[in-house]
Design an enzyme around this catalytic site. Structure first.
Site, PDB file in Angstrom:
ATOM      1  N   LYS A  59     -10.602  -4.592  -5.468  1.00 56.51           N
ATOM      2  CA  LYS A  59     -11.413  -3.327  -6.127  1.00 56.51           C
ATOM      3  C   LYS A  59     -10.261  -2.474  -6.457  1.00 56.51           C
ATOM      4  O   LYS A  59     -10.856  -1.393  -7.160  1.00 56.51           O
ATOM      5  CB  LYS A  59     -12.109  -2.684  -4.715  1.00 56.51           C
TER       6      LYS A  59
ATOM      7  N   LYS B 294       0.604  -1.134   0.083  1.00 57.21           N
ATOM      8  CA  LYS B 294      -0.018   0.052  -0.014  1.00 57.21           C
ATOM      9  C   LYS B 294       0.805   1.508   0.006  1.00 57.21           C
ATOM     10  O   LYS B 294       0.419   2.347  -0.583  1.00 57.21           O
ATOM     11  CB  LYS B 294      -1.089   0.102   1.048  1.00 57.21           C
TER      12      LYS B 294
ATOM     13  N   LYS C 208      -5.076 -11.504  -7.038  1.00 58.16           N
ATOM     14  CA  LYS C 208      -6.549 -11.665  -6.480  1.00 58.16           C
ATOM     15  C   LYS C 208      -7.499 -10.568  -6.713  1.00 58.16           C
ATOM     16  O   LYS C 208      -6.932  -9.652  -7.210  1.00 58.16           O
ATOM     17  CB  LYS C 208      -6.396 -11.667  -4.901  1.00 58.16           C
TER      18      LYS C 208
HETATM   19  P1  AMP Z   1     -10.558  -5.777   1.733  1.00 54.76           P
HETATM   20  O1  AMP Z   1     -11.620  -4.763   1.519  1.00 54.76           O
HETATM   21  O2  AMP Z   1      -9.609  -6.194   0.668  1.00 54.76           O
HETATM   22  O3  AMP Z   1      -9.690  -5.033   2.924  1.00 54.76           O
HETATM   23  O4  AMP Z   1     -10.802  -7.057   2.493  1.00 54.76           O
HETATM   24  C1  AMP Z   1     -11.956  -7.314   3.231  1.00 54.76           C
HETATM   25  C2  AMP Z   1     -12.355  -8.899   3.380  1.00 54.76           C
HETATM   26  O5  AMP Z   1     -12.564  -9.481   2.367  1.00 54.76           O
HETATM   27  C3  AMP Z   1     -10.829  -9.452   4.193  1.00 54.76           C
HETATM   28  O6  AMP Z   1     -11.512 -10.453   4.999  1.00 54.76           O
HETATM   29  C4  AMP Z   1     -10.371 -10.175   2.942  1.00 54.76           C
HETATM   30  O7  AMP Z   1      -9.609 -11.368   3.286  1.00 54.76           O
HETATM   31  C5  AMP Z   1     -11.462 -10.614   2.052  1.00 54.76           C
HETATM   32  N1  AMP Z   1     -11.214 -10.412   0.772  1.00 54.76           N
HETATM   33  C6  AMP Z   1     -10.647  -9.401  -0.190  1.00 54.76           C
HETATM   34  N2  AMP Z   1     -10.352  -9.753  -1.173  1.00 54.76           N
HETATM   35  C7  AMP Z   1     -10.536 -11.152  -1.452  1.00 54.76           C
HETATM   36  C8  AMP Z   1     -10.414 -12.153  -2.618  1.00 54.76           C
HETATM   37  N3  AMP Z   1     -10.090 -11.947  -3.725  1.00 54.76           N
HETATM   38  N4  AMP Z   1     -10.773 -13.368  -2.200  1.00 54.76           N
HETATM   39  C9  AMP Z   1     -11.134 -13.536  -1.052  1.00 54.76           C
HETATM   40  N5  AMP Z   1     -11.237 -13.021   0.035  1.00 54.76           N
HETATM   41  C10 AMP Z   1     -11.065 -11.519  -0.024  1.00 54.76           C
END
Ligand code: AMP
Ligand code: TRP
Length: 329
Positions: free
Chosen positions: A196, A112, A193
Site C-alpha cells: 500500500k 520502516k 511486493k
Molecule cells: P501489511 O498490511 O503489509 O502489514 O500485511 C498484512 C498481511 O498481508 C500480512 O499477513 C502480510 O503477510 C500480507 N501481505 C502484505 N502484502 C502482501 C503481498 N504483497 N503478498 C502477499 N501477502 C501480503
C-alpha cells in the site's frame, strides 16, 4: 482439543489483494478446521505515523472486509486488539525478556525506520513484541502469515522459549502456516511486493470493476512469451489467475505461453475478469455490513469479550510465573 490459530491484520487503509490473498482468504478456510481468533491489530498501526481521526473508520472497514470475505464471527472470534488490554500488559512483561539486538535486526524495523520522517519511536522497535504477545496470550499453535512476517514469528518463538525456560512452561511454541500466495508482486514493478505504500502497485479491495480492469491492463509484463521461464510480471499475473480464476483457464493460458502463442492482452483480460468476479460480491457485502454499524460494533464487542476471557486466564498464569502474586480485582 482443537489446535488454535491466531492472526492479525493492521487497519492501515487500502487493504489490497496482496493482503486478501496473503491473509484474509486463508482465514476463511482455517476457521472451519481450527479454533480461530482473527484480530484487527490497531495498536500495531500506531507504530508509524497515522491519522487518529480515521482510525475508527478504518477499523470498522477492515472488520467489515474480513467478514465480507467470509470470516464468520459465529465460527471464529473476530475482535479489535485495543479492546483487549491484556495484550499490552503482556507486551510489557515480554519486553523485559527481549533483547534490543534482536529487535534492531528485524528487516521490517530497518526498512520502516528509514521512512519515518518525524523520528523513530520505541513503539516501532517493540512492534514484534506486541505481535508476540498477540499470539502467545492465546497460546496459539498456528499462525498464518505471509513470508514478510516469518522473521517476526521466529522472534515470537525465541521469546516463547526464553519465557518457558526462565519461568514456567506456559506457552506452546507457535508454528507459521505459510500462505499459498505468500507474495503478490507490485503491478507496476513485479520485482518488489505489492504494497500500500507504493502507488500504482496494488488493486485495492475497494476498487470498482473498471479500475480493476484498467490496473491489470497496465500491469508491467515483458516483450512477449519466450516459452521458457516466465518473467516476474507474467508470473505474477498467473499467480493472480490461479488465486482468483478457474483452473481450466490457468491450464489453457499456460499452454499458450509455452507454445509462445499467448497474447498478454488476453491474459490480462482473463485475469481482470477473474478478479472483478471475486471482488465485486465482497465489496457489496462489505457495504451492507458497514450500513449497519451498530450490528458490526456488537459483533466486535462480543468477539473482544470472548478473546479477553482467554487472554486474562493466560495473563494470570504469566503474572504468577513471573512472581507477581497480588490478587487482581
Ligand atoms: P501489511 O498490511 O503489509 O502489514 O500485511 C498484512 C498481511 O498481508 C500480512 O499477513 C502480510 O503477510 C500480507 N501481505 C502484505 N502484502 C502482501 C503481498 N504483497 N503478498 C502477499 N501477502 C501480503
Ligand atoms: N505484523 C503483522 C503484519 O503486519 C500483523 C500482526 C500483528 C500479526 N499481530 C499478529 C500477524 C499476530 C499474525 C499474528 O502483517
Amino acid at each position: 482439543m482443537a489446535q488454535r490459530v491466531f492472526s492479525g491484520i493492521q487497519p492501515t487503509g487500502n487493504i489490497h489483494i496482496g493482503n486478501y490473498l496473503g491473509a484474509i482468504k486463508n482465514w476463511v478456510e482455517l476457521q472451519h478446521k481450527y479454533d480461530s481468533l482473527f484480530c484487527v491489530v490497531d495498536y500495531h498501526a500506531i507504530t508509524v505515523e497515522y491519522e487518529s481521526d480515521l482510525m475508527h473508520k478504518r477499523v470498522l472497514e477492515l472488520a467489515a472486509t474480513i467478514m465480507a470475505a467470509g470470516v464468520d464471527p459465529n465460527k471464529a472470534i473476530l475482535f479489535v486488539q485495543s479492546s483487549v488490554p491484556e495484550h499490552t500488559e503482556l507486551t510489557w512483561l515480554l519486553t523485559c525478556i527481549t533483547s534490543i539486538g534482536s529487535l534492531e535486526r528485524m528487516t521490517q524495523f530497518k526498512e520502516k525506520s528509514k521512512r519515518q520522517k518525524g523520528g523513530v519511536f520505541a513503539g516501532l522497535m517493540n512492534y514484534p513484541v506486541l505481535m508476540a504477545a498477540d499470539i502467545l496470550i492465546y497460546k496459539a499453535d498456528l499462525v498464518p502469515v505471509g513470508d514478510d512476517q516469518i522473521q517476526h514469528l521466529e522472534l515470537t518463538r525465541e521469546i516463547c522459549r526464553r519465557f518457558n525456560s526462565m519461568f514456567k512452561e506456559v506457552f506452546p511454541e507457535p508454528q507459521p502456516i505459510l500462505t499459498k500466495a505468500a507474495r503478490i508482486m507490485a503491478l507496476n514493478d513485479p520485482t518488489s511486493k505489492m504494497s500500500k505504500s507504493i502507488e500504482g502497485s496494488y488493486i485495492s479491495m475497494d476498487d470498482d470493476d473498471q479500475t480493476i480492469r484498467q490496473k491489470i491492463r497496465r500491469a508491467v509484463t515483458d516483450p512477449g512469451p519466450q516459452g521458457g521461464e516466465m518473467g516476474p510480471g507474467v508470473k505474477n499475473l498467473f499467480t493472480l489467475l490461479e488465486a482468483f480464476g478457474d483452473a481450466a483457464d490457468v491450464k489453457q493460458l499456460a499452454e499458450d505461453y509455452k507454445k509462445q502463442s499467448l497474447r498478454y492482452s488476453d491474459l490480462k483480460a482473463t485475469v481482470g475478469e477473474a478478479i472483478v468476479e471475486k471482488l465485486a460480491p465482497i465489496r457489496h457485502r462489505q457495504a451492507e455490513i458497514l450500513a449497519k454499524p451498530d450490528t458490526l460494533t456488537d459483533i466486535l464487542v462480543e468477539g473482544g469479550k470472548k478473546a479477553q476471557k482467554i487472554a486474562s486466564e493466560t495473563l494470570a498464569e504469566v503474572r504468577d510465573a513471573m512472581g507477581f502474586k497480588m490478587p487482581q480485582k
